[in-house]
Design a protein around this motif. Structure first.
Motif, PDB file in Angstrom:
ATOM      1  N   VAL A   1      41.130  37.569  39.067  1.00 62.47           N
ATOM      2  CA  VAL A   1      40.634  38.189  40.304  1.00 62.47           C
ATOM      3  C   VAL A   1      40.891  39.692  40.262  1.00 62.47           C
ATOM      4  N   ASN A   2      40.192  40.428  41.128  1.00 56.74           N
ATOM      5  CA  ASN A   2      40.439  41.872  41.225  1.00 56.74           C
ATOM      6  C   ASN A   2      40.274  42.387  42.657  1.00 56.74           C
ATOM      7  N   SER A   3      40.521  41.510  43.635  1.00 55.20           N
ATOM      8  CA  SER A   3      40.511  41.954  45.034  1.00 55.20           C
ATOM      9  C   SER A   3      41.406  41.022  45.842  1.00 55.20           C
ATOM     10  N   LEU A   4      41.856  41.504  46.985  1.00 53.12           N
ATOM     11  CA  LEU A   4      42.707  40.693  47.852  1.00 53.12           C
ATOM     12  C   LEU A   4      41.979  39.449  48.338  1.00 53.12           C
ATOM     13  N   ALA A   5      40.728  39.585  48.701  1.00 52.12           N
ATOM     14  CA  ALA A   5      39.965  38.442  49.215  1.00 52.12           C
ATOM     15  C   ALA A   5      39.845  37.346  48.158  1.00 52.12           C
ATOM     16  N   GLN A   6      39.537  37.736  46.927  1.00 53.82           N
ATOM     17  CA  GLN A   6      39.437  36.754  45.841  1.00 53.82           C
ATOM     18  C   GLN A   6      40.782  36.071  45.619  1.00 53.82           C
ATOM     19  N   ALA A   7      41.837  36.871  45.574  1.00 53.43           N
ATOM     20  CA  ALA A   7      43.169  36.324  45.308  1.00 53.43           C
ATOM     21  C   ALA A   7      43.595  35.363  46.409  1.00 53.43           C
ATOM     22  N   GLN A   8      43.337  35.706  47.656  1.00 52.64           N
ATOM     23  CA  GLN A   8      43.708  34.844  48.782  1.00 52.64           C
ATOM     24  C   GLN A   8      42.940  33.530  48.749  1.00 52.64           C
TER      25      GLN A   8
END
Length: 425
Positions: free
Chosen positions: A125-132
């Protein structure tokens, strides 16, 4: 007589320098930048930083260096091998493209996927939304791995869901587009497996080692660059080693070739021996520290000739000792790895018992003493017929030496336990 250049500064590079000096073909070893503790007969330090690639190549040309061996990862990822080859210099290590195996966790995972090699299930992942979104469906514990170089400290394992959420929020608040690998937590015996890879498929596989990453006894505290190691690893069978070579190392090397970036150099395969067999934890593209300090003294033969043969595409004939356990314990500065304090007295090699050797990492010379100048200061190495005996002779010295430096008191505990269990059968 040959001249060798080693790029790096720590105990790993000190161990490499001492191994090259043993060769009857080598008259001088230079270490750039090295440290004051390395300077001895046949070993000289050079004040060039590991990221000064053109300066390193110019030095090698000026001194007519016959072979350069790269110890640390940073110059490899920056492309030092490409720079040296363009200058017509002989160097052992992977190209900048191949060094992505360590420089990018995502690249390494994709190589494993292409090679159909067993590893932890993962998402990049490379964003907070993806990681969450990934975390929401992930079992605990969860493993977070920063994509780039992290000096052995870029892995975070979290067992609490709220703590995992907080980790992601804090990370992406600082670095909004950070590349991150999120993967499953694997359980089992972790071990390090090193392969020296040459041209035309020539390869030498070294005795496995067990690294101790956690700062404190009983594997407590933060991850470090490594607090100690032992080798060989009796808990890892010959069958497991064979499986590691045939089902992990060789397919991964083939996948690298298929990607157009064949691998030459030291391949460090970090493995977890799970209930379903060995699985890859990570790749590195250089020797590990402190595993190197426990492995290289086991070589019976000429290391310089071994590397030349690999570069020439010849299969070397190599022997390793098989009777003893080699134990390496790192001396660290108080406060390491967070608040590192400097200026502490460090043992001189002449002060050590004959059975104990020392590889220096972060020391400066002051009058007749060495003073600590960093986090991991030095590595003490010994060997004996059993891990318990090796522990006894090394810790006997440390306990009576009353050093102000810190160290773990249980390096090799896994093998000591294994020896007790097998002796009881």
């Amino acid at each position: 007589m040959a001249k060798v250049l080693i790029i790096g500064a720590g105990a790993r590079e000190h161990a490499l320098a001492k191994t090259f000096v043993k060769s009857p073909q080598v008259e001088q070893v230079y270490v750039a930048p090295g440290n004051d503790g390395m300077i001895s007969a046949g070993i000289q330090t050079v004040a060039i930083a590991v990221d000064q690639l053109t300066e390193l190549a110019a030095f090698a040309q000026k001194k007519k260096i016959d072979l350069t061996f790269v110890g640390s990862e940073e110059p490899l990822v920056l492309g030092v091998v490409d720079v040296f080859k363009q200058a017509g210099l002989r160097i052992f290590g992977p190209s900048k493209q191949a060094a992505r195996l360590e420089g990018s966790k995502t690249f390494a995972k994709n190589i494993l996927k292409e090679a159909k090699v067993k590893t932890a299930d993962f998402d990049s992942v490379n964003s907070l939304a993806q990681a969450q979104a990934i975390l929401a469906k992930h079992d605990l514990p969860v493993v977070f791995k920063l994509d780039g170089l992290a000096a052995g400290k870029g892995v975070t394992i979290i067992s609490d869901r709220q703590a995992a959420k907080d980790y992601l929020v804090n990370l992406y608040a600082k670095f909004p587009h950070e590349d991150l690998v999120i993967e499953e937590f694997m359980q089992g015996i972790e071990f390090s497996f090193f392969s020296l890879i040459g041209e035309n498929g020539a390869a030498v596989h070294l005795p496995p080692a067990q690294d101790h990453k956690r700062r404190f006894d009983h594997d407590k505290g933060p991850n470090t660059g490594g607090m100690g190691a032992y080798s060989p690893v009796a808990e890892v069978s010959e069958m497991t080693i064979h499986e590691t070579i045939k089902k992990i190392v060789e397919p991964s090397l083939k996948a690298m070739c298929d990607q157009g970036c064949p691998f030459i150099g030291v391949l460090y395969t970090g493995l977890m021996l799970t209930k379903s067999g060995p699985k890859v934890v990570e790749f590195n593209v250089r020797f590990g520290d402190p595993e190197t300090q426990a492995i290289l003294p086991q070589l019976q033969g000429d290391f310089y000739q071994l590397i030349l043969d690999l570069l020439d595409g010849k299969q070397p004939l190599v022997n390793w000792q098989t009777t003893d356990v080699f134990l390496a314990v790192v001396l660290s500065a108080p406060g390491y790895p967070a608040d590192v304090k400097k200026g502490f007295l460090t043992p001189l090699s002449a002060q050590l018992p004959a059975a104990i050797d020392i590889d220096y990492a972060a020391v400066t010379k002051s009058a007749s003493a060495f003073l600590s100048n960093g986090g991991r200061v030095a590595t003490l190495v010994t060997h004996a017929k059993t891990a318990a005996a090796a522990q006894k002779q090394l810790y006997h010295y440390l306990d009576q030496a009353a050093l102000a430096l810190d160290y773990r008191h249980d390096i090799g505990y896994q093998l000591v336990d294994f020896e007790r269990q097998t002796q009881g059968k």
